[in-house]
Each structure stands twice: as structure tokens, then as C-alpha cells.
Design a protein around this motif. Structure first.
Motif, mmCIF file in Angstrom:
data_model
loop_
_atom_site.group_PDB
_atom_site.id
_atom_site.type_symbol
_atom_site.label_atom_id
_atom_site.label_comp_id
_atom_site.label_asym_id
_atom_site.label_seq_id
_atom_site.Cartn_x
_atom_site.Cartn_y
_atom_site.Cartn_z
ATOM 1 N N LEU A 1 0.844 -1.190 0.000
ATOM 2 C CA LEU A 1 0.000 0.000 0.000
ATOM 3 C C LEU A 1 0.880 1.240 0.000
ATOM 4 C CD1 LEU A 1 -2.623 -1.028 2.692
ATOM 5 C CD2 LEU A 1 -2.998 -0.880 0.243
ATOM 6 N N ASN A 2 0.845 1.993 -1.060
ATOM 7 C CA ASN A 2 1.615 3.243 -1.167
ATOM 8 C C ASN A 2 3.084 3.049 -0.828
ATOM 9 O OD1 ASN A 2 -0.684 4.629 -1.911
ATOM 10 N ND2 ASN A 2 -1.160 5.223 0.190
ATOM 11 N N GLY A 3 3.693 2.013 -1.343
ATOM 12 C CA GLY A 3 5.116 1.774 -1.124
ATOM 13 C C GLY A 3 5.436 1.067 0.175
ATOM 14 N N ASN A 4 4.450 0.849 1.038
ATOM 15 C CA ASN A 4 4.655 0.130 2.292
ATOM 16 C C ASN A 4 4.145 -1.295 2.095
ATOM 17 O OD1 ASN A 4 5.519 2.470 3.713
ATOM 18 N ND2 ASN A 4 3.384 3.110 3.862
ATOM 19 N N SER A 5 5.009 -2.261 2.330
ATOM 20 C CA SER A 5 4.573 -3.647 2.167
ATOM 21 C C SER A 5 4.593 -4.361 3.505
ATOM 22 C CB SER A 5 5.447 -4.376 1.152
ATOM 23 O OG SER A 5 6.750 -4.517 1.650
ATOM 24 N N PHE A 6 3.682 -5.296 3.655
ATOM 25 C CA PHE A 6 3.602 -6.145 4.830
ATOM 26 C C PHE A 6 2.969 -7.459 4.386
ATOM 27 C CE2 PHE A 6 -0.010 -3.353 4.626
ATOM 28 C CZ PHE A 6 -1.106 -4.169 4.833
ATOM 29 N N ASP A 7 2.977 -8.438 5.279
ATOM 30 C CA ASP A 7 2.512 -9.771 4.921
ATOM 31 C C ASP A 7 1.361 -10.204 5.809
ATOM 32 O OD1 ASP A 7 4.545 -10.128 2.981
ATOM 33 O OD2 ASP A 7 5.967 -10.654 4.556
ATOM 34 N N VAL A 8 0.492 -11.019 5.227
ATOM 35 C CA VAL A 8 -0.535 -11.720 5.985
ATOM 36 C C VAL A 8 -0.046 -13.153 6.099
ATOM 37 C CG1 VAL A 8 -2.919 -12.517 6.005
ATOM 38 C CG2 VAL A 8 -2.389 -10.230 5.161
ATOM 39 N N GLN A 9 0.087 -13.620 7.322
ATOM 40 C CA GLN A 9 0.606 -14.958 7.580
ATOM 41 C C GLN A 9 -0.518 -15.865 8.061
ATOM 42 O OE1 GLN A 9 4.407 -15.427 9.699
ATOM 43 N NE2 GLN A 9 3.244 -16.600 11.205
ATOM 44 N N VAL A 10 -0.671 -17.004 7.402
ATOM 45 C CA VAL A 10 -1.705 -17.977 7.753
ATOM 46 C C VAL A 10 -1.013 -19.280 8.150
ATOM 47 C CG1 VAL A 10 -3.728 -19.231 6.930
ATOM 48 C CG2 VAL A 10 -3.300 -16.913 6.109
ATOM 49 N N THR A 11 -1.349 -19.792 9.324
ATOM 50 C CA THR A 11 -0.797 -21.053 9.807
ATOM 51 C C THR A 11 -1.905 -22.101 9.768
ATOM 52 O OG1 THR A 11 0.651 -19.817 11.288
ATOM 53 C CG2 THR A 11 0.398 -22.171 11.720
ATOM 54 N N VAL A 12 -1.613 -23.224 9.114
ATOM 55 C CA VAL A 12 -2.612 -24.297 8.981
ATOM 56 C C VAL A 12 -2.009 -25.627 9.387
ATOM 57 C CG1 VAL A 12 -3.879 -23.150 7.124
ATOM 58 C CG2 VAL A 12 -2.031 -24.695 6.547
ATOM 59 N N ASP A 13 -2.873 -26.545 9.812
ATOM 60 C CA ASP A 13 -2.459 -27.932 9.963
ATOM 61 C C ASP A 13 -3.228 -28.745 8.934
ATOM 62 O OD1 ASP A 13 -4.992 -28.298 11.042
ATOM 63 O OD2 ASP A 13 -4.300 -28.475 13.101
ATOM 64 N N LYS A 14 -3.326 -30.029 9.101
ATOM 65 C CA LYS A 14 -3.888 -30.888 8.069
ATOM 66 C C LYS A 14 -5.277 -30.448 7.587
ATOM 67 C CE LYS A 14 -5.061 -35.682 7.173
ATOM 68 N NZ LYS A 14 -5.193 -37.004 7.748
ATOM 69 N N ASP A 15 -6.148 -30.069 8.526
ATOM 70 C CA ASP A 15 -7.503 -29.706 8.125
ATOM 71 C C ASP A 15 -8.078 -28.505 8.881
ATOM 72 O OD1 ASP A 15 -7.625 -31.048 10.494
ATOM 73 O OD2 ASP A 15 -9.200 -32.424 9.913
ATOM 74 N N HIS A 16 -7.230 -27.667 9.485
ATOM 75 C CA HIS A 16 -7.707 -26.500 10.222
ATOM 76 C C HIS A 16 -6.851 -25.270 9.926
ATOM 77 C CE1 HIS A 16 -9.401 -29.710 12.814
ATOM 78 N NE2 HIS A 16 -10.428 -28.872 12.824
ATOM 79 N N ILE A 17 -7.502 -24.133 9.964
ATOM 80 C CA ILE A 17 -6.795 -22.858 9.905
ATOM 81 C C ILE A 17 -6.551 -22.461 11.355
ATOM 82 C CG2 ILE A 17 -6.897 -20.452 9.163
ATOM 83 C CD1 ILE A 17 -8.989 -21.409 7.035
ATOM 84 N N ASN A 18 -5.293 -22.388 11.756
ATOM 85 C CA ASN A 18 -4.957 -22.149 13.154
ATOM 86 C C ASN A 18 -4.758 -20.684 13.503
ATOM 87 O OD1 ASN A 18 -5.061 -24.894 13.701
ATOM 88 N ND2 ASN A 18 -2.943 -25.187 13.109
ATOM 89 N N SER A 19 -4.150 -19.914 12.602
ATOM 90 C CA SER A 19 -3.947 -18.493 12.909
ATOM 91 C C SER A 19 -3.841 -17.687 11.626
ATOM 92 C CB SER A 19 -2.699 -18.276 13.770
ATOM 93 O OG SER A 19 -1.531 -18.472 13.006
ATOM 94 N N VAL A 20 -4.272 -16.438 11.752
ATOM 95 C CA VAL A 20 -4.160 -15.459 10.677
ATOM 96 C C VAL A 20 -3.653 -14.189 11.340
ATOM 97 C CG1 VAL A 20 -5.391 -14.153 8.919
ATOM 98 C CG2 VAL A 20 -6.117 -16.475 9.445
ATOM 99 N N GLU A 21 -2.515 -13.670 10.857
ATOM 100 C CA GLU A 21 -1.950 -12.480 11.488
ATOM 101 C C GLU A 21 -1.153 -11.656 10.489
ATOM 102 O OE1 GLU A 21 0.440 -13.933 14.691
ATOM 103 O OE2 GLU A 21 1.601 -15.237 13.398
ATOM 104 N N LEU A 22 -0.942 -10.390 10.867
ATOM 105 C CA LEU A 22 -0.125 -9.485 10.066
ATOM 106 C C LEU A 22 1.305 -9.540 10.568
ATOM 107 C CD1 LEU A 22 -2.466 -6.366 9.954
ATOM 108 C CD2 LEU A 22 -1.971 -7.921 8.083
ATOM 109 N N ILE A 23 2.250 -9.629 9.640
ATOM 110 C CA ILE A 23 3.660 -9.597 10.025
ATOM 111 C C ILE A 23 4.364 -8.543 9.181
ATOM 112 C CG2 ILE A 23 3.761 -11.967 10.869
ATOM 113 C CD1 ILE A 23 5.045 -12.748 8.213
#
Length: 151
Positions: free
Chosen positions: A68-90
């Protein structure tokens, strides 16, 4: 028998002021009812149903970048075999946080819905942060697409 006649004198200015204040009071009550009733209908459905199609993921941590406007960041998603465990900004800098203050609360709202349904379908968000929600949801979907097991 004598009847005493009473004469009441009303000043037109007082009558007009009273009518105006009554109209304003009624409008204020209607406005408050509409505001608070409308807010409840925008909240996500607390009885969200879990999707019948269970996605299979390759366990791990997956990221998707946003710029966004020259600023970059990441969305991190942690999953196991069949579940979404976490969603966070890094990698979210202070500058980005100051320029886009709705990023973190919006992602928390989206993440709580994703945890409840284990799906990115039918995510509800308010009109106040519609575009922020859409941007973050697209990033989450992109990260999850990297995690999906090829059949």
C-alpha cells in the motif's frame, strides 16, 4: 350560581417553540432507534455454520504480501492438516499502522470468523471498513491457496 370564566392567554411564540422542541425530540428518538437497530443487523452471525466441504491443507505457515503506497507487509496464515490455526499481520511497520489504523482490528474480525467457520466463504464485514476487509480477505485467500493440497 355563579360560574367563573377563566381566560387562558397563550403566546404564539411559546406554542411554536414547544412544537419545535417536540418535533426535534421525536426525530432524535427515531434516529437513535435506527442507528442502534441498524448496527445489530450488520454484526456477523454468531451462529455461523461450519462448511460441509473440509479443505485439506499441507501443514505449515504461508504468507501473502500486500503493498500500500510503497509500504509492504505480509498476511501470515498457519494451517495444519484440516484447520486454519492463525491469521496475522507480520512485518507491519509503525508507519503503515499509523497510515492504516483499521488493518489490525479488521484482520482480527475476519480471523475470528475464519476460525469459527474454517472457511473464507460468507465472511461479513461492516460498510465502514469494506475495502480494507476485501484487501485482507484476498490476501488470506491467496495464502490459503498456497496451502491447499492438490488432488
Amino acid at each position: 350560581m355563579s360560574s367563573k370564566t377563566k381566560i387562558v392567554v397563550l403566546h404564539m411564540k411559546e406554542v411554536i417553540y414547544t412544537a419545535i422542541f417536540l418535533i426535534l425530540a421525536v426525530v432524535a428518538v427515531i434516529l437513535l432507534v435506527v442507528m442502534f437497530h441498524g448496527k445489530n443487523s450488520r454484526e456477523p452471525n454468531s451462529e455461523a455454520t461450519v462448511s460441509t466441504s473440509v479443505n485439506q491443507y499441507t501443514p505449515g505457515v504461508y504468507t501473502s504480501s500486500i503493498e500500500l503506497n510503497g509500504n509492504s507487509f505480509d498476511v501470515q496464515v498457519t494451517v495444519d492438516k484440516d484447520h486454519i490455526n492463525s491469521v496475522e499481520l507480520i512485518n507491519l511497520s509503525d508507519v503503515t499502522t499509523a497510515m492504516y489504523p483499521l488493518m489490525e482490528p479488521t484482520l482480527e474480525d475476519i480471523a475470528s470468523q475464519i476460525y469459527a467457520t474454517q472457511s473464507t466463504e460468507n465472511i461479513k464485514y461492516s460498510d465502514d471498513n469494506k475495502y480494507t476487509s476485501m484487501l485482507l480477505l484476498d490476501a488470506v485467500k491467496s495464502a490459503l491457496s498456497k496451502a491447499e493440497v492438490s488432488k
